[in-house]
Scaffold this motif. Sequence first.
Motif, short mmCIF file in Angstrom:
data_model
loop_
_atom_site.label_atom_id
_atom_site.label_comp_id
_atom_site.label_asym_id
_atom_site.label_seq_id
_atom_site.Cartn_x
_atom_site.Cartn_y
_atom_site.Cartn_z
N LEU A 26 0.85 -1.55 0.05
CA LEU A 26 -0.02 -0.06 0.26
C LEU A 26 0.57 1.27 0.27
N ILE A 27 2.38 1.39 0.63
CA ILE A 27 2.78 2.78 1.47
C ILE A 27 3.32 2.74 -0.48
N GLU A 28 4.25 1.79 -1.14
CA GLU A 28 4.82 1.91 -2.38
C GLU A 28 3.67 2.46 -3.30
N THR A 29 1.94 3.07 -3.21
CA THR A 29 1.75 2.79 -4.34
C THR A 29 1.91 4.10 -4.27
N LEU A 30 2.05 5.29 -2.67
CA LEU A 30 1.69 6.02 -2.49
C LEU A 30 1.64 7.59 -3.73
N PRO A 31 3.84 6.91 -3.61
CA PRO A 31 4.12 8.19 -4.10
C PRO A 31 3.12 8.61 -6.01
N ALA A 32 3.35 7.32 -6.61
CA ALA A 32 2.20 7.50 -8.07
C ALA A 32 0.79 7.94 -7.88
N ALA A 33 0.17 7.50 -7.10
CA ALA A 33 -0.96 8.29 -6.29
C ALA A 33 -0.87 9.62 -6.09
N GLU A 34 0.36 10.84 -5.57
CA GLU A 34 0.55 11.59 -5.97
C GLU A 34 0.87 12.32 -6.24
N ALA A 35 1.63 11.39 -7.53
CA ALA A 35 2.26 12.59 -8.68
C ALA A 35 0.62 12.58 -10.03
N ALA A 36 -0.28 11.27 -9.83
CA ALA A 36 -2.02 11.53 -10.73
C ALA A 36 -2.28 11.93 -10.61
#
Length: 568
Positions: A26-36
């Motif tokens: 879950l935590i690994e997905t957050l940078p991409a989610a923030e950049a989306a």
Amino acid sequence: MTRYKHYAQRPEFITPEFLQAEFGTLIETLPAAEAAADAAPWLEAISRWNALRAYSEGEHARLNYAFSKNCLDPELETQDRYLREKILPVREEGDAQFLPALGGTRHRPAIAAQYGSYFLDRMAAGLQTVDPVNSDLRIQLGELAMQYDKAVASGEVTVGGEAMTLTKAVGIANGSDQAAVRREAYIAYREWFVQNRETLAGIFSKMVALRDQMGRNLGHANFVTLGYAGMSRTDYGPAQAAEFRRGVREHFVPLRRKLMARQARELGDAVLKPWDASYHQSLGIPLGAVPVEGQLDAAQNVFSKLSPRLAKHFEHMRANHLIDLENRKGKRGGAFCTSFPDEGQVAIFCNSTGQADDVRTLTHEMGHAFQAWESQAIELVELQWPTAEAAEIHSMGMEFLSLRHIDAFFADAEHARRFRKKRWTGAVELITYCCVVDEFQHWVYENPAASADERDAQWDRIWETYIPGLDFSGIEQHRAARWYAQLHIFRLPFYYIDYAIAETGAMQLAVMDAKDPAAAMETYIELCRIGGTRGVLDIFKSAGLRSPFDAGVMADLAAHVARECELA
């Protein structure tokens, strides 16, 4: 079967490895989610986090429910320790990584549009309670809480030649119509805490030291700020709580004095003895008036008359063994409602002994349950339950709304009439006692190095402020013994004022019910559906209830209670 798609496949019993892996992904997905470009990836991350919370909280609730049924079961004790020492720290560590990212995301407006801004505020308020710096201290607190639970659950006293649990003894002390029996049960019950004071005081001193260190680890002067954060309070702080207590001192303490004077007169005494404090001779109901074996059928009758919708929830709980009703040795004291969010189920836990007060406990816990059932449609687990003071509106509100049909519990109509009257005298007793607990807790955590003797002395002083005039002559130590029996002081610091705040809302529901029962029930069900999607003051407002902190509300409620108690 889980109701959250992400964890349809999961371990038979939750493991730290599973949690670590899931939080890591879950935590690994957050940078991409923030950049989306849009918030869709962040909303998906919240959905995954929510499902993980539902599963882990469900596992914890199921075990806690089972362990509460028998605190003396070594296998359940081992599993409970496993959850506290191995599972909870991993979940807290994951939350400590996820929640700051959630709070700081640039997609906050879209998330607020989906889930409401209160969700983000509530998560921010509770963030420091999962800070990893205090993980080891929280484990130690859990161990101390279990020691307290086991000590009290194993306690036995003898009354009338019969060995019994502490819960049964206090029920007799509060309910017997025979003064000698009340006195014997009261002395036996309080004396148990006097005799075990050293052990219980030692547990509590360690708890206070740990909590104080937790607050200081986060840069606070003491535990108070962290304690309020642990209650997810966003609408008020210690200053407002102090003002609330001032209103109680001004408007409800005089009513308590009048009630105590009337109780003493009815008993032919100049002053009231502590074993008579909960006994109103004109409102007395004999011990055993509400046999345990008939309580669920009577409750079904009451709820069916109140609302067919709510009655269906109760029927489901009975059919699925989600109500543990009777008191027995080894069972954790007190009563509570819990839920298993991954299963979409709600359960209650009581300690019925056949006394009239069982009725209040059962309707109270079912009030919590009704709210939890009606809030199951809320997607986020964190918003299915309100904060504690708001949650108690539903439980205490159900106590009052049930009074209209309470005859179902009693074979004697006079007993039902007395029960209704006693609920209003109970409001005065509850609100004043809640303030004793709250003011005591503030003092304790503002003075963490105090000795057990100093704590007892402060309890006595505060007690006399809110409940003046009880005659403890010859048994002075029994006054301070009361706080050792209050589970909330050990396990749930700063909780107890929530009952008093909620009681102001529950009494307003009762006033509404007297004028228009259908409208009151409609309002009640709407309160249940709101769940925890709003802060406590917004919840009051949404139901057309006055804020507990509004100037004049305490005076108006006290005037109404005085009329109901025939003190005006």
